[in-house]
Each structure stands twice: as C-alpha cells, then as structure tokens.
Design a protein around this motif. Structure first.
Motif, PDB file in Angstrom:
ATOM      1  N   SER A 144       0.836  -1.207   0.000  1.00  0.00           N
ATOM      2  CA  SER A 144       0.000   0.000   0.000  1.00  0.00           C
ATOM      3  C   SER A 144       0.866   1.250   0.000  1.00  0.00           C
ATOM      4  O   SER A 144       1.667   1.474   0.911  1.00  0.00           O
ATOM      5  CB  SER A 144      -0.910   0.016   1.235  1.00  0.00           C
ATOM      6  N   SER A 174      -9.464   3.805   3.297  1.00  0.00           N
ATOM      7  CA  SER A 174      -9.052   3.274   1.993  1.00  0.00           C
ATOM      8  C   SER A 174      -8.947   1.756   2.022  1.00  0.00           C
ATOM      9  O   SER A 174      -9.414   1.057   1.104  1.00  0.00           O
ATOM     10  CB  SER A 174      -7.700   3.889   1.595  1.00  0.00           C
ATOM     11  N   ALA A 175      -8.336   1.232   3.096  1.00  0.00           N
ATOM     12  CA  ALA A 175      -8.183  -0.220   3.225  1.00  0.00           C
ATOM     13  C   ALA A 175      -9.537  -0.917   3.361  1.00  0.00           C
ATOM     14  O   ALA A 175      -9.783  -1.975   2.751  1.00  0.00           O
ATOM     15  CB  ALA A 175      -7.306  -0.533   4.431  1.00  0.00           C
ATOM     16  N   GLU A 199     -11.379  -0.953  -0.059  1.00  0.00           N
ATOM     17  CA  GLU A 199     -10.842  -1.977  -0.973  1.00  0.00           C
ATOM     18  C   GLU A 199     -11.191  -3.378  -0.494  1.00  0.00           C
ATOM     19  O   GLU A 199     -11.416  -4.279  -1.300  1.00  0.00           O
ATOM     20  CB  GLU A 199      -9.321  -1.817  -1.111  1.00  0.00           C
ATOM     21  N   VAL A 230      -3.937  -4.198  -3.047  1.00  0.00           N
ATOM     22  CA  VAL A 230      -3.283  -4.104  -1.750  1.00  0.00           C
ATOM     23  C   VAL A 230      -3.606  -5.363  -0.959  1.00  0.00           C
ATOM     24  O   VAL A 230      -4.767  -5.772  -0.870  1.00  0.00           O
ATOM     25  CB  VAL A 230      -3.768  -2.856  -0.982  1.00  0.00           C
ATOM     26  N   SER A 248      -0.289   4.303   0.288  1.00  0.00           N
ATOM     27  CA  SER A 248      -0.791   5.243   1.283  1.00  0.00           C
ATOM     28  C   SER A 248      -0.257   4.904   2.671  1.00  0.00           C
ATOM     29  O   SER A 248       0.069   5.801   3.465  1.00  0.00           O
ATOM     30  CB  SER A 248      -2.333   5.251   1.294  1.00  0.00           C
ATOM     31  N   ASP A 299      -6.210   3.340  -3.326  1.00  0.00           N
ATOM     32  CA  ASP A 299      -5.037   3.563  -2.482  1.00  0.00           C
ATOM     33  C   ASP A 299      -4.190   4.746  -2.980  1.00  0.00           C
ATOM     34  O   ASP A 299      -3.752   5.589  -2.194  1.00  0.00           O
ATOM     35  CB  ASP A 299      -4.181   2.289  -2.441  1.00  0.00           C
ATOM     36  N   ARG A 301      -9.671   0.135  -6.182  1.00  0.00           N
ATOM     37  CA  ARG A 301      -8.272   0.447  -5.898  1.00  0.00           C
ATOM     38  C   ARG A 301      -8.091   1.967  -5.789  1.00  0.00           C
ATOM     39  O   ARG A 301      -7.706   2.638  -6.738  1.00  0.00           O
ATOM     40  CB  ARG A 301      -7.376  -0.115  -6.991  1.00  0.00           C
ATOM     41  N   VAL A 333      -6.201   6.471   5.501  1.00  0.00           N
ATOM     42  CA  VAL A 333      -5.592   5.208   5.059  1.00  0.00           C
ATOM     43  C   VAL A 333      -6.460   4.030   5.478  1.00  0.00           C
ATOM     44  O   VAL A 333      -6.682   3.087   4.698  1.00  0.00           O
ATOM     45  CB  VAL A 333      -4.171   5.063   5.652  1.00  0.00           C
TER      46      VAL A 333
END
Length: 386
Positions: free
Chosen positions: A49, A180-181, A184, A124, A51, A192, A190, A177
């Motif tokens: 990742s 974002s995870a 996903e 990721v 980020s 990231d 995606r 972050v």
C-alpha cells in the motif's frame, strides 16, 4: 506521570524548566514516532500500500523532527554569552523551521509516488494485522497530541503547539488510510493511490503553513494584543506621568522579550525624581511580565504659555480630522516667521491608505484657518504599538 518526568529531567538540567520540558517532549516523540514508523513500514511492505508507506514516511519525518526538537531546546536553553547577549532562545524557531521544511519535503516525495500509483494501480494485500496497527497508530497519535499540547502549554511553546497540531493531522491521514483499506476490502476499488495523493497534499499544506509561521517568528511580527495591553495596564498604574507613546516590543525568544517606550513627564520634575519614577516602571514590568523595558523620558512644558496656547487648538484640529489622531513631543520655535510648530502624529490603522502628505496638508490648512499663520512640521508615527 508527565509532572513526575518534568521534575526529574528539570533536576537533570539544573532547574531550566523550559529546556527540560522541551527535551522530554523530544524524547517521548522520538520513541513513539520510531515505533510507529517501524510498524507502518512493515505492514506497508507486506501489503504493497502506497498510502500506508506514505503514512510511515510521515512518521519517519516526525522521528527526525523529534531529534531536531531535542537539539533545538538544548541549544535554546543555553544562557546569554558575549557573542549572543540576548540569549539563544530563537534557535527554537530555527529548529521549528527545519522541521517544517522536512515535513514539506516528505509530502512532495509521496505526492510523486502516489501519482504513479494512480497511473498504475495494483491490489493491496490486506490482513487483520494491517487494521490493528492502523487503529493503534491513531490512538498513539491522539496521545502524542495530548502530550505535546500539555507540555507546550506548560512552557508556552509555539513549536510544541505546532507539533501537537501535526500529530492531529497524522490522525486524519491514518484514518484516511484505514478508510481506503476498508473500501478496498469490501468493494475491491483500488483507491489507495488517490488516498495517498490526498494525504501528500495535506502534508505539504501543513508543512508550508508551519514554514510561514516560523518565518514570521524569525523576522519579528507585531506582538499579540494581550502583551501590549499587559504593558499598557502597568503604565496606567503610574498616575503622576502625563502619558506614554512609541511602544516597541522585541522578542528574542519565548522568554527573552525586550521593550522600549517614551514616558511623558512634567519638565519641572527634578532629574532624580524622573529617574526614580522610570526605575519603578521598569522594575514593575520586569517583575510582573518578565519584559526588559527601557523608558525614554519626554519632558512636557505644561506651564509654558506657548504650549498652553497651541496644545488645545491642535487637539481640536486633530479631532475634526479623525477622532483617533493623537500628538506628542510638541514644541514651538518662535525664532522663525511664521512660528514653526513641531510634533509627532500617531496615525491609526484606519488611515493607512491616507498618505503623510495628504494628512500634512489637511491638518495644516485646518490649523491655520483657526488661528495665526504657522508652519507645521509633523513626524508621522505609523508603526509603533501605542
């Protein structure tokens, strides 16, 4: 716990509380930021990742910032010497300036890497350990912000307050972050690279804002109104003086402040009496505010016939021009034809767009129209604090 550590490290640094608190903040920040960097670098490497890696590098810059904070407070705590008669406290501003540049540089580097990730997105690898580390990181940064804020308040340090704000900024970036995870994980989108790009922009914004703040500290800016009013309050405690003007405050660090002011007194006072009053003013300001004040004596000829004749007329003219115009250092030269009247004019902020020549013409015309011909020689005060 923090008060105990402050007392211990203050004893180590021979009672210099500001230096000891700054060093304590640097040590705690160094340890916690290094732990966060290692943890995020590890999960960023295994997950791929960008980020998370950007967030890790941000913590690495925070680690370097803690080292600079340590050095900065140690140097700033040195006493005045022959080469630096005003002390070394401004080095705290220099260390803060270096930290700001470092933060901005990290943001620029990861703006580039995030942009590449947007152009070439990749999946990721997300595991439970990623979420655990990110959540613990958020809690750690909250603690850091509390610690920096408390210690900064303890010694009135803008550097530590800025670092506290930087820790809160890191909370926001880590939350981004984490979001974002999660997105996903559930959707497969995606994003990231986009999140890393936004984080990088925010880091750059914070760094530039901090740079501008410390540039102002190094260049010297107008002191807060609270400082001006505090000195003014003490000057008002001396009813025997006629007035005061031309206040200037010079800061050579948070605890190294010098000031100068002109004190208006009756010219019939003896020199020894005027000196006694001035000493009392300087002593009171030093004892209560910690400011080294130097007073200049301006003798006023209160019983002089020319002063009694001109001063009321001049006050009336100035009030007609603008209610906040004030004068001081009035003197009359009757050896010229017509007589020449000298005085300093304090120009308020509201008239900053009116030029000196315009004010000169306006005041001269009004004064002459109400009395005998005279030449006005005006010295304009636009930058003093009072």
């Amino acid at each position: 716990m923090l008060p105990f550590l402050i007392n211990k490290i203050t004893q180590r640094w021979k009672g210099n509380k500001r230096t000891s608190v700054g060093i304590l903040a640097g040590i705690l920040g160094l340890i916690s930021n290094l732990m966060l960097f290692l943890a995020k670098f590890f999960i960023g490497s295994i997950s791929g990742s960008v980020s998370i890696m950007a967030d890790a590098m941000n913590n690495l810059s925070d680690t370097a910032s803690s080292v600079i904070t340590l050095a900065g407070f140690k140097i700033a705590g040195k006493p005045a010497d022959e080469g630096h008669p005003y002390g070394h406290e401004r080095f705290e501003y220099i260390s803060g300036f270096i930290i700001s540049i470092l933060v901005t540089y990290v943001g620029i580097r990861f703006l580039d890497s995030s942009f590449l990730k947007i152009l070439h997105p990749s999946s990721v690898l997300l595991t439970p350990i990623v979420y655990i580390v990110l959540i613990l990181s958020i809690l750690m940064k909250f603690w850091q912000s509390f610690m920096y804020q408390k210690l900064g308040k303890e010694i009135h340090s803008d550097t530590l307050r800025a670092t506290a704000q930087d820790s809160i900024n890191d909370v926001y970036t880590t939350i981004a972050v984490l979001i974002s995870a999660i997105i996903e994980w559930f959707s497969g989108w995606r994003i990231d690279g986009y999140i890393g790009f936004l984080i990088a922009l925010y880091i750059i914004y914070s760094g530039v804002k901090m740079i501008l703040g410390f540039i102002n500290d190094l260049m010297g800016v107008r002191p807060p109104d609270t400082e001006v009013l505090a000195i003014r309050k003490h000057l008002d405690n001396f009813p025997n003086i006629i007035g005061y003007h031309d206040l200037l405050i010079h800061s050579y660090g948070p605890n190294s402040i010098f000031a100068s002011v002109h004190i208006e007194v009756d010219q019939d006072w003896t020199l020894s009496h005027a000196h006694e009053v001035i000493d009392s003013i300087e002593y009171e300001v030093k004892e209560n505010l910690g400011v080294d004040l130097v007073c200049h004596v301006d003798p006023y000829p209160l019983d002089d016939p020319d002063f009694k004749r001109i001063a009321p007329e001049l006050k009336k003219v100035l009030k007609e021009s603008h209610q906040h115009l004030r004068f001081h250092d009035l003197r009359v030269d009757k050896t010229t034809t017509p007589e020449t009247i000298y005085f300093d004019l304090v120009v308020p902020e509201e008239l900053k767009k009116v030029s000196n020549s315009e004010l000169q013409d306006q005041i001269s015309a009004r004064f002459i129209s109400q009395g005998e011909p005279a030449k006005l020689v005006i010295t304009f005060d636009r930058t003093y604090l009072l």
